[in-house]
Design an enzyme around this catalytic site. Sequence first.
Site, mmCIF file in Angstrom:
data_model
loop_
_atom_site.group_PDB
_atom_site.id
_atom_site.type_symbol
_atom_site.label_atom_id
_atom_site.label_comp_id
_atom_site.label_asym_id
_atom_site.label_seq_id
_atom_site.Cartn_x
_atom_site.Cartn_y
_atom_site.Cartn_z
ATOM 1 N N HIS A 1 0.826 -1.206 0.000
ATOM 2 C CA HIS A 1 0.000 0.000 0.000
ATOM 3 C C HIS A 1 0.865 1.263 0.000
ATOM 4 C CE1 HIS A 1 -3.854 -2.112 1.076
ATOM 5 N NE2 HIS A 1 -2.957 -3.040 1.369
ATOM 6 N N ASP B 1 -5.776 5.856 1.685
ATOM 7 C CA ASP B 1 -5.963 4.475 1.252
ATOM 8 C C ASP B 1 -7.412 4.062 1.490
ATOM 9 O OD1 ASP B 1 -5.934 1.472 1.395
ATOM 10 O OD2 ASP B 1 -3.786 1.777 1.113
#
Length: 489
Positions: free
Chosen positions: A18, A126
């Site tokens: 990520h 995110d």
Amino acid sequence: MANPQPHVVMLPFPAQGHIKPMLMLAEVLCHAGFRISFVNTDHIHNIIVENIDKSPLSQFPGFRFLSIPDGLPPEHPRDSSSIKDLFTSINSTGKIMFRDLIISLLRRDDLEREEIWHAPCCIIADGIMSTLAIDVEEELEMPVITFRTYSATCTWVYFHLEKLIEQKEIPVREGDEDIDRLVTCITELEKVLRRRDLPSICRCEVDPSILKFFLEQTSKMRRASGLILNTFEDLEAPIIRQLHSIYSKVYTIGPLQALLKSQMDDSPVAGAATGSLRQEDRTCIAWLDKQPAKSVIYVSFGSVVVMSPDQILEFWHGLINSGKPFLWVIRPDLVFGNGPNGLPEEIMCPTNERGYVVSWAPQEEVLAHCAVGGFLTHSGWNSTLESITVGVPMICWPLIVDQKVNSRCVSDIWRVGIDMKDSCDRSTVERMVRVLMEDKDEEIAKSTSKFANLAQKSVREGGSSFCNINKLIEDIRSIQSKKDDCKTK
């Protein structure tokens, strides 16, 4: 006095897969003159700042790392075997700390590196940090753009989790008679996706609280003002069109590694901008230099997956029996439990001319090397997209979260590899390696070449990703302008 350049807060989920695309996007935005406050957890912050001076990001006075606690003790492993703990702590401790951080940034201008840091204009968060970011957006009127670091296809599947539950498609139990039955309730995937291919959180073996976590994050994520995806139009156009039914603005800006290189005149991307939290062993490049073209199978199961010693042995024997040269990444924490203890010594050391083992590799450089002819992968999205970008066909062995969806796309939608999910015995590994490296399937060869060309085209001037990153930059500037207008009224 000229209006300030936009200041963007970026909030990745604390895992390498990520952080990597977030850092690459941060560098693209820094090139556009933006100021970036990149918020890691304290644990990740302590790892990554050691390498930042070696990164292209260190050249930007408008880039800084900030951090918040994740609520876990320092000795916690924070790996896939204990991910539930991280999800829980992020939702509690992280949420409070992130809110307090944003309030502090809004209340004052910071002086750092002799540069003025004005209040941020928006957050890029995110998708699985949505409970932190969206609540801040609604309380403090701070616009949030969500960055889902999965494929468009897997993102679309996650938006159907509630429907999958309603139609009793999940949870899926390993060994179910109908595990290969097609899932028909997801538009565009009715003829492709089987129950076997659904994300790992849909399996009975996975703690149901993890599925609940993703349901909550996905629901919150719908309220973001836009969606960023690290993919490109020609790869996932039908699914991207479906996502426009949820978001008026969808920014497909991938492959980010190719986009970044194109904006830097093809200079290599290195250091923290690659998002690597591990020390790379570059001796493998010298070994690859000695191998014939397209002869080596590269093997890596990513930064999070853990395996049993028996699974590793099956892969080892399968690779040896295939007779093909291989480069294998075996992390010190790859083996579940107490590390690599108990594995045969030959696995943990460079072998003969046919095989080479490293603890971590410069993956983009490895995949682009002329000696590499195939990639045995866990099907994480970064790895999948990197392989597509350079035209290397894949053998997919997915285990967790989005990987099972990705592997099905690789084999049955894009035709750029073969799917080996739910099996890893040595005879299967040997057969799959031989099929990929010897048979040279004409359809796979044609598809890998086609999508590699389309990936490169997308990031060049006039390409879809090139245009979309410019649109994202323009939209963030517009947010900043509106904020400045409100100040002057």
